[in-house]
Design an enzyme around this catalytic site. Sequence first.
Site, mmCIF file in Angstrom:
data_model
loop_
_atom_site.group_PDB
_atom_site.id
_atom_site.type_symbol
_atom_site.label_atom_id
_atom_site.label_comp_id
_atom_site.label_asym_id
_atom_site.label_seq_id
_atom_site.Cartn_x
_atom_site.Cartn_y
_atom_site.Cartn_z
ATOM 1 N N HIS A 1 4.516 -4.338 -1.611
ATOM 2 C CA HIS A 1 4.194 -2.624 -1.834
ATOM 3 C C HIS A 1 2.911 -2.385 -2.242
ATOM 4 O O HIS A 1 2.249 -1.812 -2.341
ATOM 5 C CB HIS A 1 5.414 -1.766 -1.954
ATOM 6 N N GLU A 2 2.785 -2.773 -4.167
ATOM 7 C CA GLU A 2 1.492 -2.337 -4.597
ATOM 8 C C GLU A 2 0.527 -2.479 -4.038
ATOM 9 O O GLU A 2 -0.411 -1.940 -4.665
ATOM 10 C CB GLU A 2 2.141 -2.541 -5.996
ATOM 11 N N HIS B 1 -1.046 -1.481 -1.828
ATOM 12 C CA HIS B 1 -1.731 -0.066 -1.946
ATOM 13 C C HIS B 1 -3.113 -0.836 -3.131
ATOM 14 O O HIS B 1 -4.285 0.552 -2.299
ATOM 15 C CB HIS B 1 -1.014 0.552 -3.260
ATOM 16 N N HIS C 1 0.935 5.566 2.025
ATOM 17 C CA HIS C 1 2.582 5.345 1.772
ATOM 18 C C HIS C 1 2.574 5.871 3.395
ATOM 19 O O HIS C 1 1.250 6.680 4.009
ATOM 20 C CB HIS C 1 3.395 6.446 1.176
#
Length: 279
Positions: free
Chosen positions: A199-200, A203, A209
């Site tokens: 997930h990170e 980014h 998101h």
Amino acid sequence: LLVSQDWLTKFGYLPPPDPVTGQLQTQEELTKAITAMQRFGGLEATGVLDEATLELMKTPRCSLPDLAATETRRKRFAQAVTKWSKRNLSWRVRTFPKESHLGHDTVRALMYYALKVWSDITPLNFHEVAGNNADIQIDFSKTDHNDGYPFDGPGGTVAHAFFPGDHHTAGDTHFDDDEYWTFRSSDAHGMDLFAVAVHEFGHAIGLTHISAIESIMRPYYQGPVGDPLKYDLPYEDKVRIWQLYGVRESVSPTAKPEVSKTDDHPVLPELPENRSTVP
């Protein structure tokens, strides 16, 4: 109620109180913010702080906001689409978890495989380096660590990363060292480090998101995602990253990932599938 207002402000649903007048939000603004949060979280949009909404607010999650610009904010707060202009990116784990049962090599291997999820399908290449000049610096930190996104002890916010750009923190990824990080564990108490890292790093290469329930870029922690060597990104996330960087030449858009050959890859220790890793 104040705790909920702080939460809604922190994650982009409510503008901060007016610094001049100290004016807090009107009931109407608050209802609008709760409704937006419920829609983004996949809940029934009632505009009321019901049990399901408060429960979702307590779910561990990423520290970055969900809405980069609420309508009431000025345009300069809007999150512009950012991406890396180069294709070869370096990474390094600068600080490791202090009191973790995960060894340094396991942490590094999990970072390697979480980055590989993205490089397997895009033209990006990631390589580990020593020294302070890595594009993606990875740290395990506690509470306030001087970047404007303080951690908050176990639970709450668990990690965050900075979008690509010209600033020196671009791509940097921070994990909360107060979490109990796990790997290949079916235990509900820990945080699966691989799942959070995928997930990170999304980014760190430019994805924001989204509300889609299946997406790895949903802001809330969703539990372990299975074996890092066999993980397949949800199609929604593939499409979004392809829009930014294009498809890796060797990739068929619908193909499943090949199980990695371990010759030149870091080896992940085997853990019995059903054994808890909590001591």
